[in-house]
Design an enzyme around this catalytic site. Structure first.
Site, short mmCIF file in Angstrom:
data_model
loop_
_atom_site.label_atom_id
_atom_site.label_comp_id
_atom_site.label_asym_id
_atom_site.label_seq_id
_atom_site.Cartn_x
_atom_site.Cartn_y
_atom_site.Cartn_z
N ARG A 1 -14.45 3.87 72.08
CA ARG A 1 -15.82 4.57 71.63
C ARG A 1 -15.54 5.03 70.23
NH1 ARG A 1 -14.07 7.39 75.28
NH2 ARG A 1 -15.28 6.28 76.91
N ASP B 1 -22.29 4.26 77.77
CA ASP B 1 -21.41 3.31 79.30
C ASP B 1 -20.41 2.71 79.15
OD1 ASP B 1 -22.81 3.73 82.18
OD2 ASP B 1 -22.30 1.59 82.12
N LYS C 1 -21.67 13.77 81.17
CA LYS C 1 -21.04 14.96 82.76
C LYS C 1 -19.23 14.35 82.72
CE LYS C 1 -24.81 16.72 85.33
NZ LYS C 1 -24.79 16.70 86.49
P1 ITT Z 1 -21.06 9.45 82.25
O1 ITT Z 1 -21.56 8.59 83.33
O2 ITT Z 1 -21.34 11.47 82.83
O3 ITT Z 1 -21.08 9.61 81.14
P2 ITT Z 1 -18.56 8.29 83.67
O4 ITT Z 1 -17.38 8.74 83.87
O5 ITT Z 1 -20.00 8.45 85.19
O6 ITT Z 1 -19.81 9.81 83.01
P3 ITT Z 1 -18.83 5.52 83.47
O7 ITT Z 1 -20.29 5.60 83.99
O8 ITT Z 1 -19.70 5.50 81.36
O9 ITT Z 1 -19.50 7.36 82.88
O10 ITT Z 1 -17.89 5.15 83.31
C1 ITT Z 1 -16.67 5.52 82.50
C2 ITT Z 1 -15.19 5.06 83.76
O11 ITT Z 1 -15.18 4.13 82.62
C3 ITT Z 1 -14.31 6.69 83.63
O12 ITT Z 1 -15.38 7.07 84.76
C4 ITT Z 1 -13.03 5.96 83.01
O13 ITT Z 1 -12.87 5.49 84.32
C5 ITT Z 1 -13.40 4.62 82.18
N1 ITT Z 1 -13.39 5.18 80.70
C6 ITT Z 1 -14.40 4.63 79.51
N2 ITT Z 1 -13.38 5.14 78.81
C7 ITT Z 1 -11.97 5.34 79.46
C8 ITT Z 1 -11.20 5.74 78.09
O14 ITT Z 1 -11.22 5.42 77.03
N3 ITT Z 1 -10.45 6.36 78.68
C9 ITT Z 1 -9.84 5.76 80.09
N4 ITT Z 1 -10.92 5.24 81.11
C10 ITT Z 1 -12.22 5.00 80.50
#
Ligand code: ITT
Length: 204
Positions: free
Chosen positions: A182, A70, A9
């Site tokens: 990613r 994740d 999301k």
């Molecule tokens: P979903 O579970 O719905 O996918 P989420 O934001 O809760 O959304 P995560 O639990 O995987 O997802 O948390 C990932 C967090 O890590 C995200 O909210 C960012 O704060 C950080 N993050 C991950 N990838 C990133 C990126 O490419 N650039 C910057 N921050 C990133």
């Protein structure tokens, strides 16, 4: 175009997946297209466990192949924090700004050479009726003392990407999509995507 469902999301992730899957011939659907789908509790203790939880919950509900992401930021001077708690590091509101300010405050006075960090991404693939599997990717860098750049999402403005000599938020989306944690994880899935979706009429 074949359709792939990503169990997220997060709008930042959704945009990046759309961009990365397009040249591979896939159109991305995410949970933003199904807003009624309830939040999935991330009770795992690793990125991989949480990715599997998300992918399996959605693939079970839809009866289709689903990929989940994740991811998070691991800072050496903070013993790997915020890690799996990256999204909610400064509280339940999931505020990117508050999360970055918390990290900057915790690293105040820490010299540049000790500000090393990496973004990490675990992708889980869940095929209905089969055991999920995961791949991962990482992107090395260090934490800046101030925000730089306006692209991307999350911690991008305070993350300096070693190989690009720029903050992640200074990279245009097409460049981030080539070097990010990613992108590196997705690369490992690319070869198996064709076989995965072959004959999967339900997904196409
Ligand atoms: P979903 O579970 O719905 O996918 P989420 O934001 O809760 O959304 P995560 O639990 O995987 O997802 O948390 C990932 C967090 O890590 C995200 O909210 C960012 O704060 C950080 N993050 C991950 N990838 C990133 C990126 O490419 N650039 C910057 N921050 C990133």
């Amino acid at each position: 175009m074949q359709e792939v469902i990503i169990a997220t999301k997060n709008t930042g992730k959704a945009k990046e997946f759309s961009r990365m899957f397009k040249p591979l011939g896939y159109e991305v659907k995410t949970l933003l297209d199904f807003p009624e789908f309830e939040d999935i509790e991330e009770t795992g203790s690793t990125f991989e466990e949480n990715a599997v939880l998300k992918a399996e919950a959605v693939s079970k509900a839809f009866g289709k192949i689903v990929i989940a992401d994740d991811s998070g930021l691991m800072i050496d001077a903070l013993e790997g924090r915020p890690g799996i708690y990256s999204a909610r590091y400064a509280g339940e509101a999931k505020s990117d700004e508050a999360n970055m300010q918390k990290v900057l405050a915790e690293l105040e006075g820490v010299p540049e050479e000790k500000r090393t960090a990496r973004f990490y991404c675990a992708l889980a693939v869940s095929v209905p009726g089969k055991e999920a599997y995961t791949v991962s990717g990482a992107c090395e860098g260090r934490i800046l003392t101030d925000k730089r750049g306006s692209h991307g999402f999350g911690y991008d403005p305070i993350f300096f990407v070693t190989e690009k000599n720029k903050s992640m938020a200074e990279l245009p989306p097409e460049e981030k999509s080539q070097i990010s944690h990613r992108a590196k994880a997705l690369e490992k899935l690319e070869n198996s995507l064709g076989a995965l979706f072959k004959g999967d009429g339900a997904n196409g």
